[in-house]
Scaffold this active site. Structure first.
Site, PDB file in Angstrom:
ATOM      1  N   GLY A  34      14.705 -21.671 -19.853  1.00  0.00           N
ATOM      2  CA  GLY A  34      15.078 -22.943 -20.465  1.00  0.00           C
ATOM      3  C   GLY A  34      15.178 -22.827 -21.975  1.00  0.00           C
ATOM      4  N   ASN A  35      16.003 -23.666 -22.580  1.00  0.00           N
ATOM      5  CA  ASN A  35      16.133 -23.637 -24.034  1.00  0.00           C
ATOM      6  C   ASN A  35      16.784 -24.903 -24.554  1.00  0.00           C
ATOM      7  OD1 ASN A  35      19.077 -22.821 -23.630  1.00  0.00           O
ATOM      8  ND2 ASN A  35      18.014 -21.028 -22.831  1.00  0.00           N
ATOM      9  N   SER A  51      14.396 -15.738 -27.627  1.00  0.00           N
ATOM     10  CA  SER A  51      14.379 -15.239 -26.256  1.00  0.00           C
ATOM     11  C   SER A  51      12.988 -14.753 -25.851  1.00  0.00           C
ATOM     12  CB  SER A  51      15.376 -14.079 -26.145  1.00  0.00           C
ATOM     13  OG  SER A  51      15.427 -13.583 -24.831  1.00  0.00           O
ATOM     14  N   SER A  81      19.027 -15.782 -24.679  1.00  0.00           N
ATOM     15  CA  SER A  81      20.147 -15.072 -24.044  1.00  0.00           C
ATOM     16  C   SER A  81      21.298 -16.022 -23.718  1.00  0.00           C
ATOM     17  CB  SER A  81      19.658 -14.356 -22.780  1.00  0.00           C
ATOM     18  OG  SER A  81      18.998 -15.260 -21.930  1.00  0.00           O
ATOM     19  N   ASP A  82      21.071 -17.317 -23.808  1.00  0.00           N
ATOM     20  CA  ASP A  82      22.134 -18.303 -23.571  1.00  0.00           C
ATOM     21  C   ASP A  82      22.840 -18.722 -24.855  1.00  0.00           C
ATOM     22  OD1 ASP A  82      21.800 -18.719 -20.680  1.00  0.00           O
ATOM     23  OD2 ASP A  82      19.821 -19.445 -21.264  1.00  0.00           O
ATOM     24  N   HIS A 101      19.387 -26.286 -21.791  1.00  0.00           N
ATOM     25  CA  HIS A 101      19.629 -25.576 -20.534  1.00  0.00           C
ATOM     26  C   HIS A 101      18.310 -25.431 -19.787  1.00  0.00           C
ATOM     27  CE1 HIS A 101      20.856 -22.820 -17.535  1.00  0.00           C
ATOM     28  NE2 HIS A 101      20.256 -21.773 -18.064  1.00  0.00           N
ATOM     29  N   HIS A 103      16.595 -24.538 -15.555  1.00  0.00           N
ATOM     30  CA  HIS A 103      16.753 -24.241 -14.131  1.00  0.00           C
ATOM     31  C   HIS A 103      15.893 -25.220 -13.341  1.00  0.00           C
ATOM     32  CE1 HIS A 103      17.452 -19.784 -15.492  1.00  0.00           C
ATOM     33  NE2 HIS A 103      18.512 -20.550 -15.732  1.00  0.00           N
ATOM     34  N   ASP A 126      23.916 -45.815 -15.318  1.00  0.00           N
ATOM     35  CA  ASP A 126      23.515 -46.074 -16.701  1.00  0.00           C
ATOM     36  C   ASP A 126      23.698 -44.840 -17.570  1.00  0.00           C
ATOM     37  OD1 ASP A 126      22.627 -48.607 -15.993  1.00  0.00           O
ATOM     38  OD2 ASP A 126      20.505 -48.057 -15.967  1.00  0.00           O
ATOM     39  N   TYR A 220      21.524 -51.682 -24.125  1.00  0.00           N
ATOM     40  CA  TYR A 220      20.150 -51.483 -23.668  1.00  0.00           C
ATOM     41  C   TYR A 220      19.244 -51.059 -24.826  1.00  0.00           C
ATOM     42  CZ  TYR A 220      16.214 -49.263 -21.304  1.00  0.00           C
ATOM     43  OH  TYR A 220      14.961 -48.900 -20.876  1.00  0.00           O
TER      44      TYR A 220
HETATM   45 ZN   LIG Z   1      20.000 -20.040 -17.033  1.00  0.00          ZN
END
Ligand SMILES: [Zn+2]
Length: 227
Positions: A34-35, A51, A81-82, A101, A103, A126, A220
């Site tokens: 994740g990042n 990373s 790495s993304d 990002h 998973h 929404d 809202y």
């Molecule tokens: Zn990924």
């Protein structure tokens, strides 16, 4: 860098570092996956997670500053790495100020099936203004992930996309908005999954989706103060 620009980078380093705590708090990530990244306002730069660093060690100083080609401009660690995917999004979506990002489990389960999450909850109307779409299968290493994200989100109101067999990419005008989209994506992925186990979720009529989306996006909460 001028002082002002250096300050903007310093501020975004702190912002991006702090936002990572939401990924763990909402159980969206395992180990170092994740990042989060954030564009430095008025600069062709963004700040991204390094990373392979433990979440507990993600200080502002540990963040990495890259240009919009994904090359490191400032930072002692290697960037996520993304990074190429984030850079592609910033180059091609000037309106995007933050990218996330993950998973996260339920959303990635939909991605593993290559199935868009249908708009069957008012919370989805929404936040996403319709279904959460699926992007192509793409392997890390070139622009194909970034291109798939940008192409899939084109013409969609959803700020999140499920990349097939992979996971979630979410965007927003700010990094905080992108994190919110990633959190809400996992939340609705879970609820719609549960609904599926018990029967057939009922679609919301397109006209009602439009009304819900318009109301939520424009009226809202603390109007004009949301980020
Ligand atoms: Zn990924």
């Amino acid at each position: 860098m001028t002082t002002t620009h250096a300050d903007a980078v310093t501020t975004m380093r702190a912002t991006v570092a702090a936002l990572h705590q939401h990924l763990t708090a909402y159980n969206l990530v395992a180990w170092t996956s994740g990042n989060v990244s954030g564009r430095v306002p008025d600069r062709d730069l963004f700040v991204i997670k390094p990373s392979g660093v433990d979440y507990a060690d993600l200080t502002a100083d540990a963040m990495v500053v890259c240009d919009l080609d994904g090359a490191v401009v400032d930072g002692e660690l290697d960037p996520s790495s993304d990074t190429a995917a984030h850079a592609y999004i910033y180059r091609n979506r000037p309106d995007v100020g933050g990218v996330v990002h993950t998973h996260s489990s339920y959303a990635s389960a939909w991605a593993a099936r290559g199935e868009a999450i249908p708009c069957v909850l008012t919370a989805m109307a929404d936040e996403f203004g319709g279904e959460i779409p699926v992007g192509p299968f793409a392997i890390i290493g070139d622009d194909s992930i970034g291109r798939g994200i940008v192409q899939t989100l084109e013409g969609q109101r959803s700020p999140a996309v499920l990349m097939r067999n992979h996971g979630v990419f979410a965007v927003g005008p700010t990094p905080r908005a992108a994190v919110k989209a990633a959190v809400m994506c996992e939340d609705v992925a879970r609820t719609v999954h549960l609904a599926r186990q018990l029967g057939t979720p009922i679609p919301i009529a397109a006209s009602d989706v439009d009304r819900l989306y318009e109301r939520y996006q424009n009226r809202y909460g603390q109007a004009g103060r949301r980020s």
